[in-house]
Structures are given as C-alpha cells and as structure tokens.
Design a protein around this motif. Structure first.
Motif, short mmCIF file in Angstrom:
data_model
loop_
_atom_site.label_atom_id
_atom_site.label_comp_id
_atom_site.label_asym_id
_atom_site.label_seq_id
_atom_site.Cartn_x
_atom_site.Cartn_y
_atom_site.Cartn_z
N CYS A 16 0.82 -1.21 0.00
CA CYS A 16 0.00 0.00 0.00
C CYS A 16 0.86 1.26 0.00
N GLU A 17 1.98 1.17 0.68
CA GLU A 17 2.88 2.34 0.71
C GLU A 17 3.38 2.67 -0.69
N VAL A 18 3.72 1.60 -1.43
CA VAL A 18 4.18 1.82 -2.82
C VAL A 18 3.06 2.44 -3.65
N ILE A 19 1.86 1.85 -3.45
CA ILE A 19 0.71 2.40 -4.19
C ILE A 19 0.50 3.87 -3.81
N ASP A 20 0.61 4.12 -2.53
CA ASP A 20 0.46 5.49 -2.04
C ASP A 20 1.46 6.43 -2.71
N GLY A 21 2.71 5.91 -2.80
CA GLY A 21 3.77 6.71 -3.45
C GLY A 21 3.43 7.02 -4.90
N HIS A 22 2.90 5.99 -5.58
CA HIS A 22 2.55 6.20 -6.99
C HIS A 22 1.40 7.18 -7.15
N VAL A 23 0.43 7.06 -6.27
CA VAL A 23 -0.71 7.97 -6.35
C VAL A 23 -0.23 9.41 -6.14
N LYS A 24 0.65 9.56 -5.10
CA LYS A 24 1.18 10.91 -4.86
C LYS A 24 1.98 11.39 -6.08
N ASP A 25 2.70 10.43 -6.67
CA ASP A 25 3.50 10.75 -7.85
C ASP A 25 2.61 11.28 -8.98
N VAL A 26 1.49 10.58 -9.19
CA VAL A 26 0.56 11.01 -10.23
C VAL A 26 0.01 12.39 -9.91
N ILE A 27 -0.31 12.56 -8.62
CA ILE A 27 -0.84 13.87 -8.20
C ILE A 27 0.20 14.96 -8.48
N ASP A 28 1.46 14.66 -8.09
CA ASP A 28 2.54 15.64 -8.32
C ASP A 28 2.71 15.93 -9.81
N GLN A 29 2.76 14.82 -10.57
CA GLN A 29 2.99 14.95 -12.02
C GLN A 29 1.87 15.77 -12.67
N THR A 30 0.63 15.44 -12.27
CA THR A 30 -0.52 16.16 -12.82
C THR A 30 -0.46 17.63 -12.41
N GLY A 31 -0.06 17.83 -11.15
CA GLY A 31 0.03 19.19 -10.64
C GLY A 31 1.07 20.00 -11.40
N GLU A 32 2.25 19.36 -11.62
CA GLU A 32 3.33 20.06 -12.35
C GLU A 32 2.87 20.42 -13.76
N ALA A 33 2.25 19.42 -14.41
CA ALA A 33 1.82 19.64 -15.79
C ALA A 33 0.74 20.72 -15.85
N ALA A 34 -0.20 20.62 -14.91
CA ALA A 34 -1.28 21.62 -14.89
C ALA A 34 -0.69 23.01 -14.67
N HIS A 35 0.31 23.06 -13.76
CA HIS A 35 0.97 24.33 -13.50
C HIS A 35 1.64 24.86 -14.78
N ALA A 36 2.32 23.95 -15.47
CA ALA A 36 3.00 24.35 -16.72
C ALA A 36 1.99 24.86 -17.74
N ILE A 37 0.85 24.16 -17.81
CA ILE A 37 -0.18 24.57 -18.77
C ILE A 37 -0.74 25.94 -18.40
N VAL A 38 -0.96 26.12 -17.10
CA VAL A 38 -1.49 27.41 -16.66
C VAL A 38 -0.48 28.53 -16.98
N GLN A 39 0.80 28.22 -16.67
CA GLN A 39 1.84 29.23 -16.99
C GLN A 39 1.81 29.58 -18.47
N GLN A 40 1.73 28.50 -19.27
CA GLN A 40 1.74 28.70 -20.72
C GLN A 40 0.52 29.53 -21.15
N MET A 41 -0.61 29.20 -20.54
CA MET A 41 -1.84 29.91 -20.89
C MET A 41 -1.80 31.37 -20.45
N VAL A 42 -1.13 31.60 -19.30
CA VAL A 42 -0.97 32.98 -18.84
C VAL A 42 -0.14 33.77 -19.85
N LYS A 43 0.94 33.09 -20.33
CA LYS A 43 1.78 33.73 -21.35
C LYS A 43 0.95 34.00 -22.61
#
Lengths: 348, 123
Positions: A36-63
């Motif tokens: 479960c800890e590994v799964i937890d890590g992956h879920v957090k990873d997905v959350i982080d990855q999605t967050g980073e990408a969303a942030h990048a998209i927002v930055q791009q859209m702001v530009k």
C-alpha cells in the motif's frame, strides 16, 4: 499473473479442523502495508505529475493570454495607424489635386500671355500695311514731283534729283515694311504652331539645361519641392504602418509558438493515465489478496493457495514501464534502483 | 507534401501531436493501435514517417513496426517509437524490429520537430 489467486473447488484439508491459523493470516497480510505504501507513493507521484503539468499549462496559458493582450494592443495600434494613414493620404491627394490645378492654371496663364503677345504682333502687321501705303503714296508723290520737275525745265533739275531719291527711299521703305510683315507672319505662324501642338517636345533630341533660373523653373521647382515633401510624408506613414504590421506579425508568431508548447504539455495526460492504470491494477491485486485471506479465514482457501497467490512488491516492480515509476518504487521500498541512464531521445 | 502517420491509443496524444505536426506543415494520418495502422498501410497509405507508441491494445508498437517493415515501400521509411516505456530490453527489441529511433514521453514540440528533421532531412 503470479498474483492471481486460484479458488479451490475442493474443501481444503484444514477445513476439517474448522480453525484458522493466525500465523498464516498474519503472513498473508504482512506485505499489504508495504504494498500500500508503494501504491500510495505512486498515487502521490501522479498527483505531483498532474500538478506540475497543470501548473506548466497554466503558466503557458498565462503567457498566451498576455501575448493575446499585447497582440490586441498591436492590432489596435495598427488600426490607429491605418486610420491616420487613410486620413493623411486623403489630405495628400487633395493637396496633389490643388498642386496639379495650380500647375494647369500656371500653364494656361502663360499660354494666354503668349497668345496676347502674338495678337499684339499681328497688330504690328496693320502698321506695316500703313507704312507700305505711305511708301506707295510717297512713291506716287515722288513720280509726280519728278514730272513737275521735268516740266520746270532746267530750274527743276535739282528738284528732280531730290524727287528720285524720295522715290528710292519710298521703295526701300516698302521693301523693309514687306520684310517686316513677312517676318511677323512667319513668327506668328510658328507661335500658333507651338501653342497648338507640343509633340515636337517628344521628338526633340536635345533639351535645354533644366537648372536654368527662370520664372517658370522657379515656379515648377516650388511645385516639385512640395510634391517631394508630400512623398516623404507618405513614405513615413507607410514605414510606420509596416513597422506596426511587423510588430503584430511578431506577436502572432510568438503566440503560435507558445500555444504549440502548451499543446505539447498535454502529453502529461497520457503519462498520468498509464500510471493510474498501474495503480488500479495494484489496488486490484490488494483487493484479490484481501478476498483470498477472507476466503481462507472462512475455510474456503488453503494456506498453500494463499501463499502461492500472495502479492509481492517485486511483482509490482516488474510491471513498471517508466523510469519515474521505478525510481518512485525504489524510494518507497528503500531498495536501490539501478540507474540505466538511457537517453530520452535516441536514434538507432 | 510530407505525410506522418501517428499511432497511439491515447486520443489526447493523437490530438496534441497532430496539432503540432499540422502546424509545422505536415499532413497527418492517425491510428488508435498497431492493427489499425497496419490495415491503413495495407490499403495503400504510404507515409513518409511513422511515429508509434509501444504499449497499445490489439497490436503493440514493436510488433507493428516489425510487420510494417514487410509492407511494400516501407523498408526504408523512418519509424520512431514515442513511448513512456524506458525498459532497455524493449528499446533493443524495437531496434531489432526495425525502429529508427526511440523517444521517451513527454517530448517537447521543438524536440520532436528537430528529430523529424533529422530523420527526414529533405522534408
């Protein structure tokens, strides 16, 4: 799949005892926290990855947004420049019409002046005719004087000489008057020709120097200067317009480039999807294990079957396809990941 | 006109890549998996370049490349793998199957267009 559990159709041997061995249950449940800890890590990873990408998209859209604003400003500026251009070109056109009108008036004025001079020259012909008439009359008078001198005899000899000289003078006056009349007729004919037909200019091989300082060259020079100033003004307006258009084009190109980059960031969705699919598979494995333990506790599954189908963190590792998944797995399990260090782009 | 065939089971990826490549002046054909792509080649489609994902349903990208190499006129066509897969053994397998290159997602538009210029110098 190794983690798939087989359900036994026959009752297990332990079922006769109707008891559940705690050590077996404990053994079966032991890997679940790590799993479960590994799964937890992956879920957090997905959350982080999605967050980073969303942030990048927002930055791009702001530009993109700010560029769109700049572009809108540029377009507004261009529209303003074009409006001014239209207004100023209209003024220039009006000024040009005035200049051409003045030029035509100027040439008509000069034409009229020359025609008046020609008419005055024609008037001279009347004076020449009068001179010729006077000469003829003088000639007749001289002939009469000579006749009278002959009648007077010897006393009129001197007078006869004078009368002859007067006749000669009258003849010469008549010739001179005739010559002047011919010259005036020739001159007026030529001037009439020049005034009515200017095609000689097109056929001319040589022209007078155009830097002569005359009333006409001064007048035409003034008009040419005014025309040059207007041309320079028009060129300036066009330069401003072109600069504004280029600015708009530059903004547009940058906007397109930023939009393309933004579209490229959307790849995160495919990566996140695959990560989440693996998480879903792992959760399904946990669920199956929990069901198996439950079956064992109910006496429906043997201890051996539980052990055979038990989930394993290393099995989970084998399913990873991304380097990031492997690194996350290693970080969560504390097992060092061998860094393959493969290039992200490789042409064979 | 240079035609690029995109093979990916992600509709989002196909949309994103198609947008980037179309904007760069390429004609784009798409397929949702290897089998669909192979069918299109069988019907006479002759792309100048193929960009394929690896992990797909029905037919994976490496099998597709291996089979596509057998299609008429596809022997020397550049075929790039664009995937999240980072396993070295898969990379080697793709190379043996006839892939021209391996790109790990995500790939920026400039990087992708740069690689395309490398494998299609005249396009």
């Amino acid at each position: 799949m190794a983690s798939l559990l087989r359900r036994h159709s026959q009752a297990p041997e332990e079922s006769e005892q109707r008891g559940v061995r705690g050590d077996v249950v404990a053994e079966a449940l032991e890997p679940i926290p790590a799993f479960c800890e590994v799964i937890d890590g992956h879920v957090k990873d997905v959350i982080d990855q999605t967050g980073e990408a969303a942030h990048a998209i927002v930055q791009q859209m702001v530009k993109v947004d700010s560029l769109a604003e700049v572009m809108a400003g540029d377009v507004s500026q261009l529209a303003g420049t074009l409006t001014r251009t239209e207004k100023e070109l209209s003024q220039v056109s009006s000024s040009n019409d005035q200049l051409v009108g003045r030029l035509i008036s100027y040439f008509l004025y000069r034409d009229h002046q020359i025609r008046a001079l020609v008419d005055q020259m024609r008037d001279l012909n009347e004076h020449v005719t009068q001179i010729e008439q006077v000469s003829r009359a003088t000639n007749i008078l001289a002939l009469n004087a000579m006749i009278e001198a002959v009648r007077a005899g010897e006393a009129g000899e001197g007078f006869s000489v004078v009368a002859d000289e007067v006749r000669k003078l009258a003849h010469r006056s008549s010739e001179a008057a005739h010559g002047i009349g011919s010259s005036i007729a020739d001159l007026t004919a030529k001037l009439d020709g020049v005034l009515s037909d200017d095609t000689q200019f097109d056929r001319a091989q040589e022209f007078p120097a155009n830097d002569e300082d005359t009333a006409m060259t001064r007048r035409l020079g003034g008009i040419a200067n005014a025309q040059r100033e207007m041309s320079e003004m028009v060129s300036g307006i066009l330069r401003d317009t072109i600069a504004a258009a280029r600015q708009v084009q530059q903004s547009s190109d940058t906007l397109v480039s930023e939009t393309t980059q933004a579209v490229g960031h959307v790849q995160f969705q495919d990566i996140s999807r695959q990560m989440l699919e693996h998480v879903a598979e792992a959760v399904a494995d946990v669920r199956r294990q929990a069901e198996a333990v439950s079956g064992y506790a109910r006496g429906e599954i043997s201890a051996e079957a539980i052990r055979d189908g038990a989930i394993n963190v290393e099995d989970l590792r084998a399913k990873h396809v991304m380097a990031r998944q492997r690194f996350t797995h290693a970080a969560q399990t504390g097992i060092a990941e061998q860094d393959a260090n493969e290039p992200l782009i490789e042409l064979f | 006109m240079t035609t690029v065939m995109l093979v990916d089971d992600s509709a989002t990826m196909l949309m994103s890549l198609k947008s980037i490549l179309t904007k760069a002046g390429y004609t784009v054909e798409t397929a949702g998996h290897g089998k669909e792509a192979l069918d299109k080649l069988g019907k006479g489609l002759k792309p100048n370049l193929i960009i394929s994902d690896v992990n797909m349903p029905q037919m994976d990208g490496i099998t597709f490349v291996r089979e596509a190499r057998k299609s008429p006129g596809m022997r020397f066509t550049p075929m790039l793998m664009l995937t999240t897969e980072s396993e070295q053994s898969k990379r080697a397998e793709a190379k043996t199957a006839g892939a021209t290159g391996w790109l790990v997602k995500p790939v920026g538009p400039d990087q992708l267009l740069g690689v395309i210029k490398q494998v299609l110098p005249g396009a």
